[in-house]
Structures are given as C-alpha cells and as structure tokens.
Motif scaffolding. Structure first.
Motif, PDB file in Angstrom:
ATOM      1  N   ARG A 140     -81.977 -33.140 -38.116  1.00 19.13           N
ATOM      2  CA  ARG A 140     -80.616 -32.247 -38.321  1.00 19.13           C
ATOM      3  C   ARG A 140     -79.897 -33.297 -39.018  1.00 19.13           C
ATOM      4  NH1 ARG A 140     -81.257 -30.395 -32.991  1.00 19.13           N
ATOM      5  NH2 ARG A 140     -81.900 -28.202 -32.915  1.00 19.13           N
TER       6      ARG A 140
ATOM      7  N   LYS B  64     -79.373 -35.353 -45.402  1.00 19.65           N
ATOM      8  CA  LYS B  64     -79.116 -34.013 -45.962  1.00 19.65           C
ATOM      9  C   LYS B  64     -80.211 -33.104 -46.368  1.00 19.65           C
ATOM     10  CE  LYS B  64     -75.695 -31.490 -48.648  1.00 19.65           C
ATOM     11  NZ  LYS B  64     -75.011 -30.637 -47.924  1.00 19.65           N
TER      12      LYS B  64
ATOM     13  N   THR C  23     -80.215 -23.706 -45.873  1.00 21.63           N
ATOM     14  CA  THR C  23     -80.139 -24.491 -44.425  1.00 21.63           C
ATOM     15  C   THR C  23     -79.313 -23.253 -43.527  1.00 21.63           C
ATOM     16  OG1 THR C  23     -77.965 -25.202 -45.143  1.00 21.63           O
ATOM     17  CG2 THR C  23     -79.910 -26.540 -45.615  1.00 21.63           C
TER      18      THR C  23
ATOM     19  N   SER D  82     -76.289 -23.731 -40.815  1.00 18.61           N
ATOM     20  CA  SER D  82     -75.269 -24.506 -40.781  1.00 18.61           C
ATOM     21  C   SER D  82     -74.200 -23.905 -39.820  1.00 18.61           C
ATOM     22  CB  SER D  82     -74.354 -24.959 -41.944  1.00 18.61           C
ATOM     23  OG  SER D  82     -73.775 -23.718 -42.458  1.00 18.61           O
TER      24      SER D  82
ATOM     25  N   SER E 290     -69.744 -24.906 -38.209  1.00 16.45           N
ATOM     26  CA  SER E 290     -68.963 -25.663 -38.200  1.00 16.45           C
ATOM     27  C   SER E 290     -68.217 -25.611 -37.136  1.00 16.45           C
ATOM     28  CB  SER E 290     -68.021 -25.714 -39.508  1.00 16.45           C
ATOM     29  OG  SER E 290     -68.925 -26.046 -40.793  1.00 16.45           O
TER      30      SER E 290
ATOM     31  N   THR F 289     -69.636 -30.286 -38.640  1.00 19.76           N
ATOM     32  CA  THR F 289     -70.638 -29.583 -39.323  1.00 19.76           C
ATOM     33  C   THR F 289     -71.954 -30.072 -39.227  1.00 19.76           C
ATOM     34  OG1 THR F 289     -68.945 -28.950 -41.001  1.00 19.76           O
ATOM     35  CG2 THR F 289     -71.288 -28.443 -41.636  1.00 19.76           C
TER      36      THR F 289
ATOM     37  N   GLU G 212     -76.263 -29.109 -39.969  1.00 20.35           N
ATOM     38  CA  GLU G 212     -77.141 -28.168 -40.526  1.00 20.35           C
ATOM     39  C   GLU G 212     -78.600 -28.444 -40.354  1.00 20.35           C
ATOM     40  OE1 GLU G 212     -76.380 -29.044 -44.828  1.00 20.35           O
ATOM     41  OE2 GLU G 212     -74.143 -28.632 -44.684  1.00 20.35           O
ATOM     42  N   GLU G 213     -79.290 -27.432 -40.358  1.00 18.72           N
ATOM     43  CA  GLU G 213     -80.827 -27.666 -40.138  1.00 18.72           C
ATOM     44  C   GLU G 213     -81.449 -27.063 -41.086  1.00 18.72           C
ATOM     45  OE1 GLU G 213     -83.393 -25.602 -36.773  1.00 18.72           O
ATOM     46  OE2 GLU G 213     -82.213 -26.933 -35.919  1.00 18.72           O
TER      47      GLU G 213
END
Length: 422
Positions: free
Chosen positions: A74, A91, A96, A98, A100, A110, A112-113
């Motif tokens: 992640r 990153k 992705t 995401s 937040s 934030t 993201e995956e």
C-alpha cells in the motif's frame, strides 16, 4: 434418440450454468471491489487516528513513526499543514483504489492500493467458478448418458419384441424396466404375444384336426365315386350316389364342427337322436375297409336308444375309435350299446393287444401315440364328446375298451339285439 436426449440435457445444463454463472461472476466481482474499497477506507481512517494522536502528543509526525503502520503493497501520503508531505511505500502505477481522510489537526491522509490485487482476486474467483461449472458439465454428461441408456435401451428391446411378434415368434419376454410408461408398453406387448400364441396354437390345432378328421370321409367318398365310374347299372349308380351325397353331408358337418370347436369347444347343437342310425351308418361306411383287411365289425346291445348330442359329432367320435381299432387293433371290432343310470354308453372294443402300459391315461393327449400315428384322433374325439356334454373314456386297456357316454331321454322300447356280423 439417445443422442437427442444427451444433447437436450446438456443444453439445459449449459443454459442454467450460463445464467447462474454470469450472475455469480457479476456479484462476486462487485463484492470483491467493494471489499477492497472498504479495506482502503478502513486503513485511511486508522492512519488518521494514529497521526492525530502523534500530533497531539509530540506536535510533529515523521515517516519513521508511520512506516510500520502501513502494510506492504500500500502507498500512503500524509499532508500536515506547515510540513512537507510524508510518503510511505511505493507509489503504484496504473489504476488504483484510493481513500482520503481529514484529521482533527488539519492533516490529510491518503491511502492507495493497486487495482491489480483486486483483478487477481477476481481471476481466482472466476477460476473457481469455471472449475465448478466444468465439473457440473461433466456430471451432466454422465447423468445424461446414463439416463439416455436407461430410456433408449428399453425402447430398443420393445422394438425387438414388436419385430419378433411381427415375424411370428409370440413368446412373451416378461421383462420390465422400472419406468412406469415403458413397463405399461411391455405389459401390452406381452399380453398381445400371449393372445397371438393362443391364436396360432388354435390355427395349428384346427389344421391338424381338419387334416385328420377329413381324411377318412374323403377316402370313403373317393371309393364311392370309383364304384360309380366302374359300373353301368343305373340302380347301382343311384345307390352309390345316394351314399356319396350322405357322405358329402357328413363331410360338411365335419368341417362345420371343426370350425365351431376352434372358436369355442363348448359350443354344441345337441338334439335328441337315435343311436341305431349313427351306428348303422358307421358300420356301412367302415365295412369295406374291414373286409379288405380280412376282419369283421359287429354291433350288439340295446336297440332304439335315444341320446342327446350332435349326431355328426357322435359319428366322428365313433369313426375315430373304429379307425383306431382298424390301424392298431386286431380281430373283430364290436360296438356295444348299454344304459347306465341316465346315460347311454357305446363301447368300442377289439381283440388286439390293447393300449401299452406306458401310455395309460395319456392316450387322450395330443401327439401321444404308441404306433407312430399322429396322436390326434383320440384327442379330437374326446373334445367332440365333451362339447356335447358327454365324455369319452378308456374303460379297459387290454383288450382295449373305449366308452362314449351320452345323456339319454326316456326309453320307450328297449330289446336285446343279437350280435350281427357285417
């Protein structure tokens, strides 16, 4: 038929798999995507809480403090007012997922995956669904083949049975298949086979009886016609023609009687008649044959006996007994009439060796003969006697004595009759 059953079963299974499989794929794909989004949202909320607590406690947040809080795979970005953004993880590239979240201290987190993880999970799910569908298709094929064999094989057997019936083999198979409709068809075919068998047996019996019973009248008629062709005396011609006409009438009666018995052996046209007339007619008919064999035929007993029966049938019974004595007996043949109770009895006997001991009561069975004859005459004679309500029995084996028992009416005049050699 077998192929159509398999194809129809597979078509149904494939339609069901397609409908439910597509629906399942759509539902599972959405579920996996929703789960992944919820996971990322939960992770963002968790990091916001950690950042808030660090800011309240120390007033600052560093990457080293949060590195262990972000799982591998992640990517997280923490933006705190007055500080440079803090990045944890690598990153991801491409599409992705995401989320937040904003903290109480003004920071923004934030998370993201990469969507590839979701794609891999969806792929594994599709693979499992495909494997299950394949197993379902295999099971459907096996079940369809088994069911097709179960339905097609009995139909093949029933077709063979019907073909055998058409070719003249009426043996019932008595085979059942565990399917109500097919068993019903098998029952009908077996019942038809039994009826056809009885009909064929009756036809064969009629043919054999006709061959046996018509032989003697035809022979006698032929002899009369020969007598007519060999003489020029009008009186002799008239006499022989009259006798021939009588024999033709008897021949017609024989045919009608045989046809009647073939339809229903119990059907009779009994009347009251004089036994003397039938006996004298038989003596006259068989006299030439016995004379040619150097033997005699005589009659004795009570005269003017009245009996109830069919004269033609009684004549046929006596003819069968007389012919049997001519072929298998010896010496003089005697026809004796007597009364016992309410019955008139005609006994036929000769001076031959009699009935072999191994035959006994079987002498009246069809195809039973001790001298290579047809074995039909006595059987037909018994049937004819019983059709008129009488009976034919063997009273003595050696010397042989056969008795024809008939119902009689009131006797007005009975006087003894001396044996007369014909």
């Amino acid at each position: 038929m077998r192929r159509r059953l398999i194809q129809s079963t597979l078509a149904v299974v494939l339609v069901v798999i397609a409908v439910f499989g597509v629906s399942l794929v759509i539902v599972e794909t959405r579920t996996i995507s929703s789960t992944a989004q919820e996971r990322v949202d939960s992770e963002a909320v968790r990091l916001v809480g950690i950042v808030d607590s660090r800011l309240i406690a120390t007033g600052a947040v560093t990457a080293d403090m949060l590195r262990d809080q972000v799982p591998e795979g992640r990517y997280a970005v923490i933006r705190v007012p007055g500080q440079r953004p803090i990045e944890i993880g690598t990153k991801p590239t491409g599409d992705t997922i995401s989320s937040s979240r904003k903290g109480s201290e003004g920071e923004t987190v934030t998370v993201e995956e990469p969507r590839s993880a979701v794609t891999r999970e969806v792929g594994r799910t599709l693979l499992i669904i495909g494997a299950v569908a394949l197993l379902a298709v295999i099971a459907a094929v096996l079940l369809a083949v088994r069911q097709a064999n179960r339905l097609a094989s009995p139909l093949t057997d029933l077709a063979e049975t019907a073909e055998r019936l058409g070719s003249g083999d009426p043996r019932p198979r008595h085979k059942r298949y565990g399917v109500q409709e097919l068993d019903r068809v098998a029952d009908v075919l077996d019942a038809s086979a039994e009826r056809i068998g009885r009909m064929l047996t009756a036809e064969r019996r009629l043919a054999a009886d006709a061959s046996h019973q018509l032989r003697t009248p035809l022979t006698a008629l032929s002899m009369r016609l020969e007598e007519i062709t060999l003489t020029d005396d009008p009186d002799t011609v008239k006499e022989e023609a009259t006798i021939a006409l009588t024999q033709v009438e008897r021949l017609t009666d024989v045919v009608e009687r045989l046809l009647t018995n073939s339809r229903d052996p119990r059907t009779g046209s009994a009347v009251t008649f004089d036994l003397d007339e039938v006996i004298q007619q038989q003596l006259a008919e068989w006299r030439p044959a016995y004379r040619s064999a150097g033997r005699a035929i005589v009659s004795s007993g009570k005269r003017h006996l009245q009996a109830v029966g069919t004269p033609g049938a009684v004549a046929q019974v006596l003819a069968a007994l007389i012919e049997n004595s001519l072929m298998h007996g010896g010496g003089t043949v005697a026809l004796r009439t007597r009364v016992t109770g309410n019955q008139a009895v005609i006994e036929v006997t000769d001076e031959g060796p009699g009935v072999p001991a191994d035959l006994g009561a079987r002498i009246f069975e069809r195809a039973i003969s001790g001298h290579n004859s047809t074995g039909i005459g006595l059987a037909v004679a018994r049937d004819l006697a019983e059709a008129d309500g009488g009976r034919l029995e063997m009273l003595q084996a050696a010397p042989p004595v056969f008795g024809l028992f008939l119902s009689r009416t009131t006797v007005k005049r009975t006087e003894e009759r001396e044996p007369t050699v014909r």
